[in-house]
Design a protein around this motif. Structure first.
Motif, PDB file in Angstrom:
ATOM      1  N   ALA A  34      42.554  30.353  44.384  1.00 51.43           N
ATOM      2  CA  ALA A  34      43.101  29.761  43.160  1.00 51.43           C
ATOM      3  C   ALA A  34      42.995  28.244  43.189  1.00 51.43           C
ATOM      4  O   ALA A  34      42.765  27.610  42.165  1.00 51.43           O
ATOM      5  N   PHE A  78      44.906  33.747  47.360  1.00 51.31           N
ATOM      6  CA  PHE A  78      45.727  34.952  47.180  1.00 51.31           C
ATOM      7  C   PHE A  78      44.962  36.145  47.725  1.00 51.31           C
ATOM      8  O   PHE A  78      43.763  36.282  47.475  1.00 51.31           O
ATOM      9  N   VAL A 124      41.348  35.859  46.185  1.00 52.71           N
ATOM     10  CA  VAL A 124      41.172  34.929  45.066  1.00 52.71           C
ATOM     11  C   VAL A 124      41.505  33.517  45.530  1.00 52.71           C
ATOM     12  O   VAL A 124      42.616  33.261  45.990  1.00 52.71           O
ATOM     13  N   ARG A 133      40.430  25.244  31.864  1.00 50.70           N
ATOM     14  CA  ARG A 133      40.518  26.515  31.155  1.00 50.70           C
ATOM     15  C   ARG A 133      41.508  27.447  31.835  1.00 50.70           C
ATOM     16  O   ARG A 133      41.925  27.213  32.948  1.00 50.70           O
ATOM     17  N   SER A 134      41.825  28.506  31.150  1.00 51.24           N
ATOM     18  CA  SER A 134      42.693  29.530  31.705  1.00 51.24           C
ATOM     19  C   SER A 134      42.084  30.061  33.003  1.00 51.24           C
ATOM     20  O   SER A 134      40.883  30.317  33.059  1.00 51.24           O
ATOM     21  N   GLY A 135      42.888  30.141  34.053  1.00 47.83           N
ATOM     22  CA  GLY A 135      42.393  30.635  35.330  1.00 47.83           C
ATOM     23  C   GLY A 135      41.883  29.534  36.251  1.00 47.83           C
ATOM     24  O   GLY A 135      41.460  29.802  37.373  1.00 47.83           O
ATOM     25  N   ALA A 136      41.933  28.262  35.794  1.00 49.69           N
ATOM     26  CA  ALA A 136      41.406  27.144  36.581  1.00 49.69           C
ATOM     27  C   ALA A 136      42.278  26.827  37.800  1.00 49.69           C
ATOM     28  O   ALA A 136      41.805  26.224  38.757  1.00 49.69           O
ATOM     29  N   GLY A 137      43.564  27.210  37.722  1.00 45.82           N
ATOM     30  CA  GLY A 137      44.466  26.959  38.849  1.00 45.82           C
ATOM     31  C   GLY A 137      45.634  26.047  38.526  1.00 45.82           C
ATOM     32  O   GLY A 137      46.379  25.635  39.418  1.00 45.82           O
ATOM     33  N   LYS A 138      45.846  25.755  37.219  1.00 45.99           N
ATOM     34  CA  LYS A 138      46.882  24.799  36.839  1.00 45.99           C
ATOM     35  C   LYS A 138      48.287  25.277  37.215  1.00 45.99           C
ATOM     36  O   LYS A 138      49.071  24.526  37.783  1.00 45.99           O
ATOM     37  N   SER A 139      48.572  26.540  36.902  1.00 43.88           N
ATOM     38  CA  SER A 139      49.923  27.050  37.190  1.00 43.88           C
ATOM     39  C   SER A 139      50.165  27.123  38.693  1.00 43.88           C
ATOM     40  O   SER A 139      51.265  26.825  39.166  1.00 43.88           O
ATOM     41  N   THR A 140      49.121  27.505  39.435  1.00 46.72           N
ATOM     42  CA  THR A 140      49.262  27.574  40.893  1.00 46.72           C
ATOM     43  C   THR A 140      49.551  26.174  41.451  1.00 46.72           C
ATOM     44  O   THR A 140      50.388  26.005  42.344  1.00 46.72           O
TER      45      THR A 140
HETATM   46  N1  LIG Z   1      50.071  35.739  42.516  1.00 47.81           N
HETATM   47  C1  LIG Z   1      48.737  35.833  42.364  1.00 47.81           C
HETATM   48  N2  LIG Z   1      48.017  36.800  42.991  1.00 47.81           N
HETATM   49  C2  LIG Z   1      46.668  36.897  42.866  1.00 47.81           C
HETATM   50  N3  LIG Z   1      45.934  36.064  42.129  1.00 47.81           N
HETATM   51  C3  LIG Z   1      46.565  35.073  41.473  1.00 47.81           C
HETATM   52  C4  LIG Z   1      48.000  34.901  41.546  1.00 47.81           C
HETATM   53  N4  LIG Z   1      48.342  33.831  40.782  1.00 47.81           N
HETATM   54  C5  LIG Z   1      47.196  33.354  40.262  1.00 47.81           C
HETATM   55  N5  LIG Z   1      46.130  34.084  40.678  1.00 47.81           N
HETATM   56  C6  LIG Z   1      44.704  33.841  40.328  1.00 47.81           C
HETATM   57  O1  LIG Z   1      44.413  32.479  40.630  1.00 47.81           O
HETATM   58  C7  LIG Z   1      43.569  31.894  39.649  1.00 47.81           C
HETATM   59  C8  LIG Z   1      44.247  30.681  39.042  1.00 47.81           C
HETATM   60  O2  LIG Z   1      45.346  31.095  38.261  1.00 47.81           O
HETATM   61  P1  LIG Z   1      46.365  30.123  37.540  1.00 47.81           P
HETATM   62  O3  LIG Z   1      46.857  29.103  38.512  1.00 47.81           O
HETATM   63  O4  LIG Z   1      47.388  30.932  36.854  1.00 47.81           O
HETATM   64  O5  LIG Z   1      45.408  29.402  36.465  1.00 47.81           O
HETATM   65  P2  LIG Z   1      45.786  28.647  35.091  1.00 47.81           P
HETATM   66  O6  LIG Z   1      47.219  28.334  35.104  1.00 47.81           O
HETATM   67  O7  LIG Z   1      44.899  27.429  35.111  1.00 47.81           O
HETATM   68  O8  LIG Z   1      45.391  29.558  33.993  1.00 47.81           O
HETATM   69  C9  LIG Z   1      43.267  33.006  38.654  1.00 47.81           C
HETATM   70  O9  LIG Z   1      42.043  33.607  39.015  1.00 47.81           O
HETATM   71  C10 LIG Z   1      44.429  33.966  38.834  1.00 47.81           C
HETATM   72  O10 LIG Z   1      44.027  35.277  38.502  1.00 47.81           O
END
Ligand SMILES: Nc1ncnc2c1ncn2[C@@H]1O[C@H](COP(=O)(O)OP(=O)(O)O)[C@@H](O)[C@H]1O
Ligand SMILES: [Mg+2]
Length: 342
Positions: free
Chosen positions: A22, A11, A20, A41-48
């Motif tokens: 991700a 990103f 970033v 953990r939170s921020g690991a990249g699961k949602s991405t």
């Molecule tokens: N749209 C975005 N723009 C910038 N950074 C992002 C975006 N989406 C996620 N990130 C960053 O990517 C990393 C992984 O996020 P995310 O996939 O949400 O992790 P998780 O779901 O494991 O908590 C984090 O550092 C988050 O801040």
């Protein structure tokens, strides 16, 4: 069924700082009919990762193949068609309050333009499939948390997807309901042969229903494998997450050692039971007593984190030398062993 190759998502930095990363070169293979957990953990990249799988996010690099089709390379109507192969279940089902359970379940079919009769037939099938018989005419306000999640699962399955992506599906449920919903997901996999990707931060969920699991950290795969393999590998990071540390014993006059062990099909000398830890100590003239421990059997293999109190046969404290030799022997048998901090 799901194949990720070098999946990378960068990103742009908000406000011109460093970009970033991700997801950083994820390789992953999930076989058809498997339930695969993704933890981190939170921020690991699961949602991405999930967003890349559903085509909501385009990877910076790499491919996302579902049943051989690269989702990352598709757009427009092709992407929409490929997405029908993917069902989603979320932490909160976010049902439409004004609609009955049945009409919530049928909603995606309505959007897909499926005719009334066909829709009704499919919805009634789905109601039975998720065990909601008798509740289909209730509105969300009249349903329990578990029933609402059943509606969410039925809705996710409405278009007969090959893959079900579950994002923290039980995080908002109490333990008893969690077990029921997990049992349902496993049962659906058994009956429909569907492939399930389960995003969760609850290790109990992984223990209970996953066949295999991947640990993500800072967008990278830190450990991945069959549940029995990762749980019984005391050197990997997942085993200590999967097997909780026992509470430390108090008021003991002996040297105490922590031992993480697990059977290893590739190492015939590996310690596979807590009894072996005790027997091996006898070879060093020591009496080992298990004073605290968590022992589990995962996929037929015993895995444990135990604390042993060590004394000489004559009940005197074990010598430095005896202890060091014992620990060395255990290390050579795949055990992570060290004296407990007192
Ligand atoms: N749209 C975005 N723009 C910038 N950074 C992002 C975006 N989406 C996620 N990130 C960053 O990517 C990393 C992984 O996020 P995310 O996939 O949400 O992790 P998780 O779901 O494991 O908590 C984090 O550092 C988050 O801040
Ligand atoms: Mg997330």
């Amino acid at each position: 069924m799901i194949t990720l190759e070098d999946l990378t998502k960068v990103f742009p930095a908000p406000g011109g700082g460093d970009p970033v990363v991700a997801l950083d070169g994820i390789d992953l293979e999930v076989g058809a009919g498997q339930i695969h957990g993704i933890v981190g953990r939170s921020g690991a990249g699961k949602s991405t990762l999930i967003r890349c799988l559903t085509g909501l996010e385009k990877p910076t690099r790499g491919s996302v193949k579902i049943d051989g089709t690269d989702i990352a390379a598709l757009d427009g109507p092709e992407l929409r068609a490929a997405r029908r192969e993917i069902g989603m279940v979320f932490q909160h089902a976010n049902l439409l309050d004004s609609r009955t359970a049945a009409r919530n379940i049928g909603h995606p079919l309505e959007i897909a333009g499926i005719g009334r009769e066909k829709r009704a037939a499919r919805v009634s099938e789905l109601v039975d499939l998720v065990g909601l018989g008798g509740r289909e005419h209730n509105h969300p306000a009249q349903l329990s948390g578990g029933q609402i999640q059943r509606v969410g699962i039925a809705r996710g399955l409405a278009a007969e997807p090959k893959v079900l992506l579950c994002d923290e599906p039980t995080s908002a449920l109490d333990p008893a309901t969690t077990r029921q919903i997990l049992a349902l997901i496993r049962d659906l996999r058994d009956r429909l042969g569907i492939t399930v990707l389960m995003i969760t931060h609850e290790m109990s969920v992984v223990r209970e229903i996953c066949d295999s699991v991947t640990l993500l950290e800072d967008g990278r795969v830190v450990q991945s494998g069959a549940l029995a393999d990762v749980a019984s590998d005391p050197h990997g990071p997942l085993s200590s997450e999967l097997i909780p540390l026992p509470p430390a014993p108090t008021g003991i006059s002996a040297r105490v050692v922590d031992c993480d062990y697990g059977a290893d099909p590739e190492n015939p000398r590996a310690v596979a039971t807590s009894e072996e830890l005790v027997r091996i100590a006898e070879g060093y003239g020591a009496r080992a007593q298990i004073v605290a421990g968590t022992i589990e059997t995962i996929a037929g293999r015993q895995v444990g984190r135990v604390q042993l109190a060590l004394r000489n046969e004559d009940d005197t404290p074990i010598t430095e030398k005896g202890l060091a030799e014992y620990l060395r022997d255990l290390e050579s048998r795949g055990v992570v062993a060290k004296e407990a901090a007192s």
